[in-house]
Design a protein around this motif. Structure first.
Motif, PDB file in Angstrom:
ATOM      1  N   THR A 293      -6.374  -4.225  -8.161  1.00 34.48           N
ATOM      2  CA  THR A 293      -7.519  -3.623  -7.473  1.00 34.48           C
ATOM      3  C   THR A 293      -8.810  -3.836  -8.253  1.00 34.48           C
ATOM      4  O   THR A 293      -9.851  -4.184  -7.686  1.00 34.48           O
ATOM      5  CB  THR A 293      -7.285  -2.115  -7.254  1.00 34.48           C
ATOM      6  OG1 THR A 293      -6.064  -1.932  -6.535  1.00 34.48           O
ATOM      7  CG2 THR A 293      -8.428  -1.487  -6.469  1.00 34.48           C
TER       8      THR A 293
ATOM      9  N   ASP B 130      -0.841  -2.386 -10.209  1.00 33.87           N
ATOM     10  CA  ASP B 130      -1.600  -2.274  -8.968  1.00 33.87           C
ATOM     11  C   ASP B 130      -3.075  -1.994  -9.248  1.00 33.87           C
ATOM     12  O   ASP B 130      -3.961  -2.551  -8.595  1.00 33.87           O
ATOM     13  CB  ASP B 130      -0.996  -1.160  -8.108  1.00 33.87           C
ATOM     14  CG  ASP B 130      -1.640  -1.066  -6.736  1.00 33.87           C
ATOM     15  OD1 ASP B 130      -1.846  -2.120  -6.100  1.00 33.87           O
ATOM     16  OD2 ASP B 130      -1.946   0.058  -6.294  1.00 33.87           O
TER      17      ASP B 130
ATOM     18  N   SER C  37       2.399   1.792  -3.394  1.00 33.12           N
ATOM     19  CA  SER C  37       1.386   2.231  -4.350  1.00 33.12           C
ATOM     20  C   SER C  37       1.069   3.711  -4.163  1.00 33.12           C
ATOM     21  O   SER C  37       0.944   4.465  -5.134  1.00 33.12           O
ATOM     22  CB  SER C  37       0.117   1.395  -4.171  1.00 33.12           C
ATOM     23  OG  SER C  37      -0.910   1.860  -5.003  1.00 33.12           O
ATOM     24  N   LYS C  38       0.953   4.118  -2.906  1.00 33.22           N
ATOM     25  CA  LYS C  38       0.659   5.532  -2.633  1.00 33.22           C
ATOM     26  C   LYS C  38       1.802   6.422  -3.088  1.00 33.22           C
ATOM     27  O   LYS C  38       1.586   7.490  -3.685  1.00 33.22           O
ATOM     28  CB  LYS C  38       0.406   5.722  -1.134  1.00 33.22           C
ATOM     29  CG  LYS C  38      -0.048   7.124  -0.780  1.00 33.22           C
ATOM     30  CD  LYS C  38      -0.434   7.233   0.690  1.00 33.22           C
ATOM     31  CE  LYS C  38      -0.936   8.645   1.002  1.00 33.22           C
ATOM     32  NZ  LYS C  38      -1.329   8.778   2.429  1.00 33.22           N
TER      33      LYS C  38
ATOM     34  N   HIS D 121       0.818  -1.214   0.000  1.00 29.26           N
ATOM     35  CA  HIS D 121       0.000   0.000   0.000  1.00 29.26           C
ATOM     36  C   HIS D 121       0.854   1.267   0.000  1.00 29.26           C
ATOM     37  O   HIS D 121       0.596   2.209  -0.759  1.00 29.26           O
ATOM     38  CB  HIS D 121      -0.926   0.001   1.211  1.00 29.26           C
ATOM     39  CG  HIS D 121      -1.725   1.268   1.337  1.00 29.26           C
ATOM     40  ND1 HIS D 121      -2.771   1.582   0.480  1.00 29.26           N
ATOM     41  CD2 HIS D 121      -1.622   2.313   2.207  1.00 29.26           C
ATOM     42  CE1 HIS D 121      -3.273   2.767   0.818  1.00 29.26           C
ATOM     43  NE2 HIS D 121      -2.594   3.222   1.863  1.00 29.26           N
ATOM     44  N   ASN D 122       1.887   1.295   0.842  1.00 30.65           N
ATOM     45  CA  ASN D 122       2.732   2.490   0.921  1.00 30.65           C
ATOM     46  C   ASN D 122       3.467   2.751  -0.388  1.00 30.65           C
ATOM     47  O   ASN D 122       3.623   3.901  -0.811  1.00 30.65           O
ATOM     48  CB  ASN D 122       3.740   2.363   2.065  1.00 30.65           C
ATOM     49  CG  ASN D 122       3.087   2.499   3.419  1.00 30.65           C
ATOM     50  OD1 ASN D 122       1.994   3.063   3.543  1.00 30.65           O
ATOM     51  ND2 ASN D 122       3.737   1.981   4.449  1.00 30.65           N
TER      52      ASN D 122
END
Length: 320
Positions: free
Chosen positions: A218, A214, A38-39, A35-36
């Motif tokens: 999702t 990613d 991807s952000k 997640h980090n």
């Protein structure tokens, strides 16, 4: 339409990584982007496109074409949510119709970034002021969606915190970063900008490919539950973006004859927000169903735009 354009886009590495993400979900693979990470990548893409746009804008001379293009962009974000709302509310609740209409009236920064890469593939450059127009198009659709929900919502005691939602639409992280990067790019000298060019330019396509991987993961996770809503949301998410893109690719000739500008207008009209609008509407319309509007924008409209849509819009922008 020249089928070579379609084939060329279908073999774009970034798109193929998006497809790989969907396949990975279908195979029940444990492949995922942290997640980090991807952000960070999404922030990088917004930073890069904003900064490069600011650099391009610094070389532009503000003229009537740019001013009219800005009005044209804002008009798109008013027209699309208005007409789509009345189509949607015939089949779904007013709350869901308003949120979906706002999503399709607003823009997708990731689709925009992918479109910039598509232009570069065809040796065309993005004009910096189109980044500013994209930023201007983020919020008006949210306002239109809220107004329509307020007008047609039968729940008289339903109140929307307009000040909170307006503040959020302008201070949303993605909006703030791309606008801020645009301003910084505009103020930075060409000599200073050259010092970070390897980061803003050379790494861009690689990060875009990982980000779309990613996005594919999702999207794949949301597809199964989305299909339980029947044919209407799926048909809407496929047809409406293509109609919007084609119509505004053609109408954009009113304000500009530049192929890259017309293509970007088409992409902005065709894309649907799945970051800024859902985040804002979560505050304003908590009864709206995210299991409906998120998959429509992310799992259906996004891949339609980057596969079939882009070659189609590009063809219209070039020839009509």
């Amino acid at each position: 339409m020249n089928l070579d354009l379609l084939f060329e886009n279908l073999t774009n590495p970034a798109l193929l990584y998006f497809i790989l993400g969907i396949i990975a979900v279908g195979l029940k693979s444990d492949l995922e982007i942290p997640h980090n990470s991807s952000k960070f990548i999404s922030l990088y893409l917004l930073f890069s496109i904003g900064f490069k746009g600011g650099q391009e804008l610094s070389h532009e001379v503000i003229n009537s074409e740019i001013i009219w293009s800005m009005f044209f962009g804002i008009s798109i974000t008013v027209i699309i949510p208005t007409y789509t709302f009345f189509i949607l509310k015939r089949k779904i609740s007013v709350n869901d119709a308003g949120v979906i209409a706002a999503s399709y009236g607003s823009i997708s920064a990731v689709t925009f970034v992918t479109a910039v890469s598509y232009l570069e593939m065809h040796q065309l450059e993005l004009h910096g002021y189109m980044v500013a127009i994209m930023a201007l198009m983020e919020s008006p659709a949210i306002i239109v969606g809220l107004v329509l929900i307020s007008l047609f919502n039968s729940e008289q005691n339903k109140k929307i915190n307009n000040s909170a939602i307006l503040r959020h639409s302008f201070t949303n992280g993605s909006v703030l970063l791309i606008v801020g990067s645009l301003v910084i790019g505009y103020l930075t000298s060409a000599k200073e900008a050259q010092g970070i060019q390897p980061f803003t330019n050379d790494l861009f396509k690689g990060f875009l490919a990982i980000f779309l991987l990613d996005m594919g993961i999702t999207s794949g996770k949301k597809l199964k539950s989305f299909f339980s809503y029947g044919w209407f949301p799926f048909a809407f998410a496929m047809i409406i973006p293509l109609v919007n893109g084609c119509v505004f690719a053609y109408l954009s000739s009113i304000v500009t004859q530049d192929t890259s500008n017309r293509f970007i207008f088409a992409i902005l009209a065709a894309s649907a927000s799945y970051i800024a609008v859902p985040a804002a509407m979560k505050i304003a319309v908590p009864k709206a169903n995210p299991g409906l509007f998120l998959p429509m924008a992310l799992a259906v409209t996004f891949p339609i735009n980057i596969t079939v849509g882009m070659p189609l819009y590009f063809y219209i922008a070039q020839n009509y």
